[in-house]
Design a protein around this motif. Sequence first.
Motif, mmCIF file in Angstrom:
data_model
loop_
_atom_site.group_PDB
_atom_site.id
_atom_site.type_symbol
_atom_site.label_atom_id
_atom_site.label_comp_id
_atom_site.label_asym_id
_atom_site.label_seq_id
_atom_site.Cartn_x
_atom_site.Cartn_y
_atom_site.Cartn_z
ATOM 1 N N LYS A 113 54.239 30.737 31.454
ATOM 2 C CA LYS A 113 53.929 32.186 31.658
ATOM 3 C C LYS A 113 53.597 32.367 33.071
ATOM 4 C CE LYS A 113 52.640 32.558 27.265
ATOM 5 N NZ LYS A 113 53.199 33.448 26.440
ATOM 6 N N ARG A 114 53.826 33.656 33.441
ATOM 7 C CA ARG A 114 53.716 33.979 35.093
ATOM 8 C C ARG A 114 52.448 34.006 35.538
ATOM 9 N NH1 ARG A 114 56.221 39.662 37.834
ATOM 10 N NH2 ARG A 114 55.158 39.228 39.526
ATOM 11 N N PHE A 115 51.471 34.585 34.703
ATOM 12 C CA PHE A 115 50.183 34.376 35.264
ATOM 13 C C PHE A 115 49.169 33.500 34.786
ATOM 14 C CE2 PHE A 115 52.044 38.487 35.707
ATOM 15 C CZ PHE A 115 51.629 39.104 36.896
ATOM 16 N N ILE A 116 48.182 32.985 35.486
ATOM 17 C CA ILE A 116 47.059 32.210 34.909
ATOM 18 C C ILE A 116 45.809 32.939 35.386
ATOM 19 C CG2 ILE A 116 48.535 30.079 34.841
ATOM 20 C CD1 ILE A 116 47.247 29.118 37.464
ATOM 21 N N LYS A 117 44.774 32.716 34.694
ATOM 22 C CA LYS A 117 43.412 33.023 35.044
ATOM 23 C C LYS A 117 42.693 31.810 34.834
ATOM 24 C CE LYS A 117 41.449 36.254 32.246
ATOM 25 N NZ LYS A 117 40.754 37.294 31.696
ATOM 26 N N VAL A 118 41.734 31.564 35.925
ATOM 27 C CA VAL A 118 40.908 30.513 36.012
ATOM 28 C C VAL A 118 39.358 31.189 36.064
ATOM 29 C CG1 VAL A 118 39.955 28.645 37.488
ATOM 30 C CG2 VAL A 118 42.151 29.203 37.616
ATOM 31 N N THR A 119 38.706 30.898 34.942
ATOM 32 C CA THR A 119 37.480 31.417 34.808
ATOM 33 C C THR A 119 36.318 30.547 35.059
ATOM 34 O OG1 THR A 119 38.222 33.362 33.267
ATOM 35 C CG2 THR A 119 35.732 32.837 33.423
ATOM 36 N N ILE A 120 35.251 30.699 35.823
ATOM 37 C CA ILE A 120 34.415 29.393 35.866
ATOM 38 C C ILE A 120 32.955 29.988 35.722
ATOM 39 C CG2 ILE A 120 33.076 27.835 37.538
ATOM 40 C CD1 ILE A 120 35.777 27.789 39.204
ATOM 41 N N SER A 121 32.191 29.550 34.547
ATOM 42 C CA SER A 121 31.273 29.978 34.011
ATOM 43 C C SER A 121 29.944 28.925 33.716
ATOM 44 C CB SER A 121 31.417 30.529 32.658
ATOM 45 O OG SER A 121 32.510 31.554 32.739
ATOM 46 N N GLU A 122 28.910 29.577 33.899
ATOM 47 C CA GLU A 122 27.602 28.735 33.725
ATOM 48 C C GLU A 122 26.970 28.751 32.144
ATOM 49 O OE1 GLU A 122 23.020 27.672 35.381
ATOM 50 O OE2 GLU A 122 23.856 29.799 35.311
ATOM 51 N N THR A 123 26.592 28.177 31.570
ATOM 52 C CA THR A 123 25.663 28.314 30.567
ATOM 53 C C THR A 123 24.488 27.603 30.389
ATOM 54 O OG1 THR A 123 27.830 28.112 28.958
ATOM 55 C CG2 THR A 123 25.837 27.526 27.828
ATOM 56 N N GLY A 124 23.291 28.287 29.951
ATOM 57 C CA GLY A 124 22.160 27.779 30.072
ATOM 58 C C GLY A 124 21.530 28.322 31.735
ATOM 59 N N THR A 125 20.251 27.816 31.855
ATOM 60 C CA THR A 125 19.802 28.115 33.102
ATOM 61 C C THR A 125 19.288 27.027 33.783
ATOM 62 O OG1 THR A 125 17.547 28.186 32.011
ATOM 63 C CG2 THR A 125 18.702 30.365 32.361
ATOM 64 N N GLY A 126 19.679 26.841 34.992
ATOM 65 C CA GLY A 126 19.214 25.590 35.802
ATOM 66 C C GLY A 126 19.313 26.000 37.342
ATOM 67 N N PRO A 127 19.769 24.790 38.272
ATOM 68 C CA PRO A 127 19.778 24.896 39.483
ATOM 69 C C PRO A 127 20.983 25.671 40.013
ATOM 70 C CG PRO A 127 20.704 22.892 38.825
ATOM 71 C CD PRO A 127 20.134 23.639 37.593
ATOM 72 N N THR A 128 20.906 26.092 41.363
ATOM 73 C CA THR A 128 22.183 26.545 42.001
ATOM 74 C C THR A 128 23.261 25.241 42.241
ATOM 75 O OG1 THR A 128 20.755 28.369 43.085
ATOM 76 C CG2 THR A 128 22.610 27.744 44.157
ATOM 77 N N ILE A 129 24.200 25.590 42.069
ATOM 78 C CA ILE A 129 25.301 24.435 42.516
ATOM 79 C C ILE A 129 26.373 25.002 43.297
ATOM 80 C CG2 ILE A 129 26.255 25.015 40.165
ATOM 81 C CD1 ILE A 129 26.943 22.036 40.007
ATOM 82 N N PRO A 130 26.889 24.188 44.179
ATOM 83 C CA PRO A 130 28.109 24.837 45.236
ATOM 84 C C PRO A 130 29.200 24.339 44.285
ATOM 85 C CG PRO A 130 26.921 22.545 45.956
ATOM 86 C CD PRO A 130 26.235 22.786 44.760
ATOM 87 N N LEU A 131 30.111 25.425 44.341
ATOM 88 C CA LEU A 131 31.302 24.980 43.616
ATOM 89 C C LEU A 131 32.527 25.859 44.287
ATOM 90 C CD1 LEU A 131 30.278 26.720 40.086
ATOM 91 C CD2 LEU A 131 30.762 24.388 40.703
ATOM 92 N N SER A 132 33.566 25.343 44.085
ATOM 93 C CA SER A 132 35.020 26.075 44.563
ATOM 94 C C SER A 132 36.081 25.939 43.717
ATOM 95 C CB SER A 132 35.035 25.450 46.318
ATOM 96 O OG SER A 132 35.434 24.288 46.091
ATOM 97 N N ALA A 133 37.134 26.736 43.738
ATOM 98 C CA ALA A 133 38.254 26.321 43.091
ATOM 99 C C ALA A 133 39.462 26.794 43.630
ATOM 100 C CB ALA A 133 37.995 26.833 41.532
ATOM 101 N N PHE A 134 40.747 26.149 43.447
ATOM 102 C CA PHE A 134 41.902 26.578 43.997
ATOM 103 C C PHE A 134 43.092 26.168 43.151
ATOM 104 C CE2 PHE A 134 41.137 22.160 45.060
ATOM 105 C CZ PHE A 134 42.473 21.486 44.822
ATOM 106 N N VAL A 135 44.283 26.817 43.321
ATOM 107 C CA VAL A 135 45.425 26.825 42.967
ATOM 108 C C VAL A 135 46.407 26.391 43.859
ATOM 109 C CG1 VAL A 135 47.247 27.788 41.414
ATOM 110 C CG2 VAL A 135 44.849 28.180 40.694
ATOM 111 N N ILE A 136 47.173 25.571 43.614
ATOM 112 C CA ILE A 136 48.338 25.206 44.279
ATOM 113 C C ILE A 136 49.564 25.330 43.726
ATOM 114 C CG2 ILE A 136 49.722 23.521 45.862
ATOM 115 C CD1 ILE A 136 46.820 21.940 46.237
#
Length: 146
Positions: A113-136
């Motif tokens: 496919k030509r397009f991709i979609k990256v979705t990052i999600s949290e479930t539940g409740t909890g602490p703040t967390i540092p995140l990052s994501a990339f595509v090469i």
Amino acid sequence: MKDLYHNTKAVSVLCPISCTNGDSHAVEVDLAGFDSALIGFHVGLTGSPLSGSHYWTCKLEHADDDGTGSAGDYSEVDSDDVLGVTPSSGIVFTVDDDSEDNTLYVCGYVGGKRFIKVTISETGTGPTIPLSAFVIKGHPLDRPPL
């Protein structure tokens, strides 16, 4: 020496950010001109327990060009579309235990496919967390001469 610089293009999906309860981030990436992609999801230290009721996921979906240079309807990737993971309902990474934080997760996209979609999600409740994501993006169809 081999030249990797002219054979890839990096795209930031989620700049390093502190994510908190209920956050969800989705980014579409156009793979036009490239035949492969590497998806990276970097999880920092949580500082508080993750569990089966509090966790983070990284979902990967893909879509064809709808004829206008935009994505058509997205569908979840399956095991034939990715390398290094076995997706479940499009989820390629799940971080649900403290032993899984402070880690870089990667998988390869080899779907057609030509397009991709990256979705990052949290479930539940909890602490703040540092995140990052990339595509090469990789395997360019046209690249500058060396």
